[in-house]
Design a protein around this motif. Sequence first.
Motif, PDB file in Angstrom:
ATOM      1  N   UNK A  33     -31.304  43.891  -6.317  1.00 34.74           N
ATOM      2  CA  UNK A  33     -31.686  42.998  -7.669  1.00 34.74           C
ATOM      3  C   UNK A  33     -30.373  42.626  -8.365  1.00 34.74           C
ATOM      4  N   UNK A  34     -30.418  41.568  -8.588  1.00 35.97           N
ATOM      5  CA  UNK A  34     -28.994  41.170  -9.447  1.00 35.97           C
ATOM      6  C   UNK A  34     -29.342  39.865 -10.374  1.00 35.97           C
ATOM      7  N   UNK A  35     -28.512  39.635 -11.175  1.00 31.53           N
ATOM      8  CA  UNK A  35     -28.536  38.379 -11.861  1.00 31.53           C
ATOM      9  C   UNK A  35     -28.535  36.975 -10.825  1.00 31.53           C
ATOM     10  N   UNK A  36     -29.290  35.814 -11.183  1.00 32.32           N
ATOM     11  CA  UNK A  36     -29.010  34.690 -10.502  1.00 32.32           C
ATOM     12  C   UNK A  36     -27.589  34.201 -10.550  1.00 32.32           C
ATOM     13  N   UNK A  37     -27.041  33.697  -9.505  1.00 32.37           N
ATOM     14  CA  UNK A  37     -25.795  33.282  -9.784  1.00 32.37           C
ATOM     15  C   UNK A  37     -25.177  32.858  -8.225  1.00 32.37           C
ATOM     16  N   UNK A  38     -23.949  32.260  -8.322  1.00 32.16           N
ATOM     17  CA  UNK A  38     -23.349  32.125  -7.078  1.00 32.16           C
ATOM     18  C   UNK A  38     -22.003  31.461  -7.042  1.00 32.16           C
ATOM     19  N   UNK A  39     -21.496  30.956  -6.427  1.00 29.06           N
ATOM     20  CA  UNK A  39     -19.860  30.432  -6.165  1.00 29.06           C
ATOM     21  C   UNK A  39     -19.846  29.320  -6.993  1.00 29.06           C
ATOM     22  N   UNK A  40     -18.845  29.283  -7.930  1.00 26.52           N
ATOM     23  CA  UNK A  40     -18.384  28.154  -8.635  1.00 26.52           C
ATOM     24  C   UNK A  40     -17.778  26.857  -7.640  1.00 26.52           C
ATOM     25  N   UNK A  41     -18.411  25.681  -7.934  1.00 25.04           N
ATOM     26  CA  UNK A  41     -18.010  24.395  -7.090  1.00 25.04           C
ATOM     27  C   UNK A  41     -16.736  23.995  -7.773  1.00 25.04           C
ATOM     28  N   UNK A  42     -15.754  23.523  -6.932  1.00 24.10           N
ATOM     29  CA  UNK A  42     -14.822  22.723  -7.315  1.00 24.10           C
ATOM     30  C   UNK A  42     -15.226  21.464  -8.380  1.00 24.10           C
ATOM     31  N   UNK A  43     -14.530  21.654  -9.515  1.00 25.37           N
ATOM     32  CA  UNK A  43     -14.678  20.656 -10.506  1.00 25.37           C
ATOM     33  C   UNK A  43     -15.892  20.926 -11.601  1.00 25.37           C
ATOM     34  N   UNK A  44     -16.355  22.203 -11.249  1.00 26.28           N
ATOM     35  CA  UNK A  44     -17.535  22.535 -12.158  1.00 26.28           C
ATOM     36  C   UNK A  44     -17.092  23.800 -13.064  1.00 26.28           C
ATOM     37  N   UNK A  45     -17.429  23.792 -14.037  1.00 25.28           N
ATOM     38  CA  UNK A  45     -17.159  24.698 -15.209  1.00 25.28           C
ATOM     39  C   UNK A  45     -17.809  25.937 -14.845  1.00 25.28           C
ATOM     40  N   UNK A  46     -17.550  27.193 -15.201  1.00 30.14           N
ATOM     41  CA  UNK A  46     -18.518  28.427 -15.147  1.00 30.14           C
ATOM     42  C   UNK A  46     -19.677  28.237 -15.733  1.00 30.14           C
ATOM     43  N   UNK A  47     -19.876  27.625 -17.004  1.00 32.60           N
ATOM     44  CA  UNK A  47     -21.004  27.520 -17.561  1.00 32.60           C
ATOM     45  C   UNK A  47     -21.985  26.488 -16.818  1.00 32.60           C
ATOM     46  N   UNK A  48     -21.268  25.442 -16.216  1.00 35.85           N
ATOM     47  CA  UNK A  48     -22.263  24.499 -15.340  1.00 35.85           C
ATOM     48  C   UNK A  48     -22.728  25.316 -14.022  1.00 35.85           C
TER      49      UNK A  48
END
Length: 142
Positions: A33-48
């Motif tokens: 179990x973990x928090x939802x999430x994944x890789x940051x896409x190019x041009x995307x902010x960490x918040x987005x």
Amino acid sequence: MTERPIPAALAVVVRGAQLLLVRRNNRPNAGLWGFPGGKIELGETVMEAAVRELQEETGVEAEARETLTSVDVIIHNNEGALEHHYVLVAILCEYISGAPLAADDVSEAEWFDYEAILANPDAQSPAVGDVARQAMMRLRGS
């Protein structure tokens, strides 16, 4: 294995005394179990990235509020060679709507009581309890 750490975002969504967790399907934390999430896409902010990954994995909508912390996940194989290195940026998100429904690369998505998360660290990805603690402290103004 890549030549550099892989940046990823985690959506830390709190609803009352509960936090949203997902059970991962893929390595390196399959079955945990973990928090939802994944890789940051190019041009995307960490918040987005946090909000997008939350929506893709659970269908839940939330608004990214602030950065909580970052977590290094460094995994070596049995021979000691580096297999994975992720830098996870935990983003505190305000719940808006939606019932969690597992999608994308997760098998389950559920709300967990904060105390239950702290009581069961062996079923979780590294640092989940620490990140949950930081989120609850931030929301309580500690």
